[in-house]
Design an enzyme around this catalytic site. Sequence first.
Site, PDB file in Angstrom:
ATOM      1  N   CYS A 122       0.832  -1.197   0.000  1.00  0.00           N
ATOM      2  CA  CYS A 122       0.000   0.000   0.000  1.00  0.00           C
ATOM      3  C   CYS A 122       0.871   1.253   0.000  1.00  0.00           C
ATOM      4  CB  CYS A 122      -0.918  -0.016   1.220  1.00  0.00           C
ATOM      5  SG  CYS A 122      -2.110   1.348   1.285  1.00  0.00           S
ATOM      6  N   CYS A 123       1.919   1.273   0.837  1.00  0.00           N
ATOM      7  CA  CYS A 123       2.825   2.424   0.886  1.00  0.00           C
ATOM      8  C   CYS A 123       3.503   2.657  -0.462  1.00  0.00           C
ATOM      9  CB  CYS A 123       3.879   2.219   1.960  1.00  0.00           C
ATOM     10  SG  CYS A 123       3.283   2.397   3.666  1.00  0.00           S
ATOM     11  N   CYS A 131      -1.142   8.476   7.092  1.00  0.00           N
ATOM     12  CA  CYS A 131      -2.487   8.152   6.635  1.00  0.00           C
ATOM     13  C   CYS A 131      -3.364   7.784   7.839  1.00  0.00           C
ATOM     14  CB  CYS A 131      -2.439   6.980   5.659  1.00  0.00           C
ATOM     15  SG  CYS A 131      -1.641   7.371   4.086  1.00  0.00           S
ATOM     16  N   CYS A 147      -3.358   4.275   9.411  1.00  0.00           N
ATOM     17  CA  CYS A 147      -2.044   3.829   9.884  1.00  0.00           C
ATOM     18  C   CYS A 147      -1.514   4.649  11.052  1.00  0.00           C
ATOM     19  CB  CYS A 147      -1.035   3.898   8.737  1.00  0.00           C
ATOM     20  SG  CYS A 147      -1.482   2.911   7.312  1.00  0.00           S
ATOM     21  N   CYS A 167       7.851   3.601   6.180  1.00  0.00           N
ATOM     22  CA  CYS A 167       7.015   3.262   5.030  1.00  0.00           C
ATOM     23  C   CYS A 167       7.838   2.938   3.796  1.00  0.00           C
ATOM     24  CB  CYS A 167       6.066   4.415   4.706  1.00  0.00           C
ATOM     25  SG  CYS A 167       6.909   5.925   4.183  1.00  0.00           S
TER      26      CYS A 167
END
Length: 262
Positions: free
Chosen positions: A133-134, A216, A219, A244
């Site tokens: 995702c990062c 985010c 997170c 990240c």
Amino acid sequence: MRHAHSPKVAGPFDRRLGVAAADLAASFVGKDLFQRVASAAERVEGEVVFTTSFGIEDQAISHAILSQGLDIEIVTLDTGRLFPETLRVWAETETRYGVTIRAHSPRHDALEALGKRQGVDGIYLSVANRKDCCTVRKIEPLARALDGASGWITGLRGDQSAQRAGVEPAAVDAERGLLKINPLFDWTRDAVVAFTALHEVPVNALHARGFLSIGCAPCTRAVASGEPERAGRWWWEEEAAKECGLHVGPDGRLVCAKELSA
């Protein structure tokens, strides 16, 4: 034949960047934040980019850049999952300084593929999913933000975490082929808070609610008294994985950090 683990031999380009990093680091000695970012703008040949996430460190740096009208491009990574409070301080910053901060967002096709692979909140299922995702939301957009840049200014501080201890004022980011510049490398959080208060810099309202490091929304959580600043980032993972990928090299080490003794 050189083995795969042998150190890479620096070429002329790397050596030139190394000299520039040492020169810039020396220019930071005894200087305040205004003078440090001005030195970066003056000494780095080519485009200098500052990537802001609108946390308190980045707000301090933005003020130092914008109040002096420096030729440094300020950009942000709009991951699509930012807190409403982050969007609010983004807007307040543009209003305060009369600027538009350009955003780099994830590619639509990459986001759709990510959702197909792991669903809406697959980040909680594995470290691999979270890093995936990062990569989509931050690392690939960062590559576009820094395309063609000679210098990259960040808000890294040495006391933010154990992994960031030893962060240097300037160093070579060999993977990206540029200078990575950390004007707050030796600042404490208290010094940053005092700076933003003195200059009436807009800050994220989440900081006052215990969110010391803001990323985010899925997170990030507030931290308890006595916890490290970055304890609220990816809190469900082991402490060793609290990056990240924006600031680490292929070997997993933080770019710009000195080798620390055990």
